[in-house]
Design a protein around this motif. Sequence first.
Motif, PDB file in Angstrom:
ATOM      1  N   UNK A  31       0.836  -1.193   0.000  1.00 23.44           N
ATOM      2  CA  UNK A  31       0.000   0.000   0.000  1.00 23.44           C
ATOM      3  C   UNK A  31       0.876   1.250   0.000  1.00 23.44           C
ATOM      4  N   UNK A  32       0.330   2.319  -0.566  1.00 27.23           N
ATOM      5  CA  UNK A  32       0.996   3.616  -0.505  1.00 27.23           C
ATOM      6  C   UNK A  32      -0.087   4.691  -0.428  1.00 27.23           C
ATOM      7  N   UNK A  33       0.346   5.924  -0.323  1.00 28.00           N
ATOM      8  CA  UNK A  33      -0.608   7.033  -0.259  1.00 28.00           C
ATOM      9  C   UNK A  33      -0.099   8.152  -1.144  1.00 28.00           C
ATOM     10  N   UNK A  34      -0.764   8.357  -2.247  1.00 30.33           N
ATOM     11  CA  UNK A  34      -0.385   9.427  -3.145  1.00 30.33           C
ATOM     12  C   UNK A  34       0.413   8.935  -4.336  1.00 30.33           C
ATOM     13  N   UNK A  35       0.491   9.787  -5.344  1.00 33.75           N
ATOM     14  CA  UNK A  35       1.131   9.445  -6.612  1.00 33.75           C
ATOM     15  C   UNK A  35       2.582   9.902  -6.595  1.00 33.75           C
ATOM     16  N   UNK A  36       3.331   9.476  -5.578  1.00 27.27           N
ATOM     17  CA  UNK A  36       4.716   9.912  -5.400  1.00 27.27           C
ATOM     18  C   UNK A  36       5.652   8.865  -5.969  1.00 27.27           C
ATOM     19  N   UNK A  37       6.575   9.308  -6.801  1.00 27.40           N
ATOM     20  CA  UNK A  37       7.518   8.390  -7.419  1.00 27.40           C
ATOM     21  C   UNK A  37       8.638   8.060  -6.443  1.00 27.40           C
ATOM     22  N   UNK A  38       9.080   6.807  -6.497  1.00 28.65           N
ATOM     23  CA  UNK A  38      10.313   6.440  -5.807  1.00 28.65           C
ATOM     24  C   UNK A  38      11.476   6.726  -6.734  1.00 28.65           C
ATOM     25  N   UNK A  39      12.504   7.341  -6.207  1.00 33.05           N
ATOM     26  CA  UNK A  39      13.657   7.679  -7.045  1.00 33.05           C
ATOM     27  C   UNK A  39      14.883   6.930  -6.520  1.00 33.05           C
ATOM     28  N   UNK A  40      15.421   6.077  -7.364  1.00 34.15           N
ATOM     29  CA  UNK A  40      16.530   5.227  -6.953  1.00 34.15           C
ATOM     30  C   UNK A  40      17.845   5.974  -6.940  1.00 34.15           C
ATOM     31  N   UNK A  41      18.891   5.242  -6.556  1.00 33.48           N
ATOM     32  CA  UNK A  41      20.215   5.835  -6.425  1.00 33.48           C
ATOM     33  C   UNK A  41      21.080   5.570  -7.650  1.00 33.48           C
TER      34      UNK A  41
ATOM     35  N   UNK B  73      -2.656   4.272  -4.509  1.00 36.24           N
ATOM     36  CA  UNK B  73      -3.036   3.457  -3.345  1.00 36.24           C
ATOM     37  C   UNK B  73      -2.113   2.262  -3.115  1.00 36.24           C
ATOM     38  N   UNK B  74      -1.490   1.768  -4.196  1.00 33.58           N
ATOM     39  CA  UNK B  74      -0.619   0.610  -4.070  1.00 33.58           C
ATOM     40  C   UNK B  74       0.396   0.583  -5.188  1.00 33.58           C
ATOM     41  N   UNK B  75       1.477  -0.148  -4.963  1.00 34.81           N
ATOM     42  CA  UNK B  75       2.485  -0.282  -6.002  1.00 34.81           C
ATOM     43  C   UNK B  75       3.262  -1.573  -5.794  1.00 34.81           C
ATOM     44  N   UNK B  76       3.786  -2.090  -6.878  1.00 34.25           N
ATOM     45  CA  UNK B  76       4.617  -3.283  -6.810  1.00 34.25           C
ATOM     46  C   UNK B  76       6.006  -2.880  -6.329  1.00 34.25           C
ATOM     47  N   UNK B  77       6.497  -3.574  -5.298  1.00 33.58           N
ATOM     48  CA  UNK B  77       7.798  -3.231  -4.734  1.00 33.58           C
ATOM     49  C   UNK B  77       8.868  -4.286  -5.040  1.00 33.58           C
ATOM     50  N   UNK B  78       8.466  -5.440  -5.536  1.00 34.72           N
ATOM     51  CA  UNK B  78       9.429  -6.466  -5.925  1.00 34.72           C
ATOM     52  C   UNK B  78       8.719  -7.522  -6.751  1.00 34.72           C
ATOM     53  N   UNK B  79       9.488  -8.299  -7.507  1.00 36.93           N
ATOM     54  CA  UNK B  79       8.918  -9.415  -8.251  1.00 36.93           C
ATOM     55  C   UNK B  79      10.011 -10.444  -8.518  1.00 36.93           C
ATOM     56  N   UNK B  80       9.570 -11.651  -8.899  1.00 35.84           N
ATOM     57  CA  UNK B  80      10.457 -12.816  -8.962  1.00 35.84           C
ATOM     58  C   UNK B  80      11.168 -13.012  -7.627  1.00 35.84           C
ATOM     59  N   UNK B  81      10.403 -12.866  -6.582  1.00 29.14           N
ATOM     60  CA  UNK B  81      10.888 -13.028  -5.217  1.00 29.14           C
ATOM     61  C   UNK B  81       9.916 -13.957  -4.490  1.00 29.14           C
ATOM     62  N   UNK B  82      10.332 -14.613  -3.407  1.00 29.35           N
ATOM     63  CA  UNK B  82       9.369 -15.415  -2.642  1.00 29.35           C
ATOM     64  C   UNK B  82       8.289 -14.521  -2.045  1.00 29.35           C
TER      65      UNK B  82
END
Length: 242
Positions: A62-72, A166-175
């Motif tokens: 879950x998340x709140x708002x349309x805020x982008x994650x910005x990687x390093x 409201x939600x976003x995928x945070x990982x995939x091909x993971x257990x």
Amino acid sequence: MATGTDILDTIRTRLFTAVLGDVMDTRGLTRQFLPPAIRPIDPDTAPARVMAGRAMPVLEADCCGDVEWRGAGPGGGPGSGQGGGNPFPFGLMLRALDELQRDEVYVCTGGSPRYALWGELMSTRARALGAAGAVVDGFHRDTLGIRKLGFPVYSHGSYAQDQRMRGRVIDFRCPIEFGNGVRIDPGDVVVADIDGVVVVPADHAADIVALALEKVEGEESVRQMIERGERTEDIFGKTGIM
């Protein structure tokens, strides 16, 4: 016993979730069914053949708002070592969708039931890539469009609320692990039909399928005994099947 796509073809044409679950019970794999609330998109018109494919697990949050994650930068992002920044409000969802392979099943859990995890355009892309289906621990939307596509989708039901903001995928091909304790690893065999969704661990798939085929043959013999008028108690004593 054949492996790879032959296993999937055998499951699709000769087996079903109940017999696979029964066989796994006898081998100590007793927590392999996903929650019973996860059903085919339209039970009354579910395909006669089961859906079977290799799991591509997807982790939602879950998340709140349309805020982008910005990687390093390269190597700095989440998601199975994908690296880099993430310019999309859906997190890694679009990347996960684009990386679906033939005969894979998009299997998603982790978010709350406040929004849909799957829709028509996702189904269109997944079908074009040759994916086997989608199983989500939440809702789908665009029901009419998905029905027209004929793409197998299993969910808690339909709900039009979008996951964006409201939600976003945070990982995939993971257990991943469902709320009832069922763990799914990449490459596990996911089998779904009108009676539910069951997961066969990849390391056990060949043996479980072989045993399930034997059980199906045994059940046919039991059916013939019942039709001849034999007592079910006697039949079970002779075969151990019921």
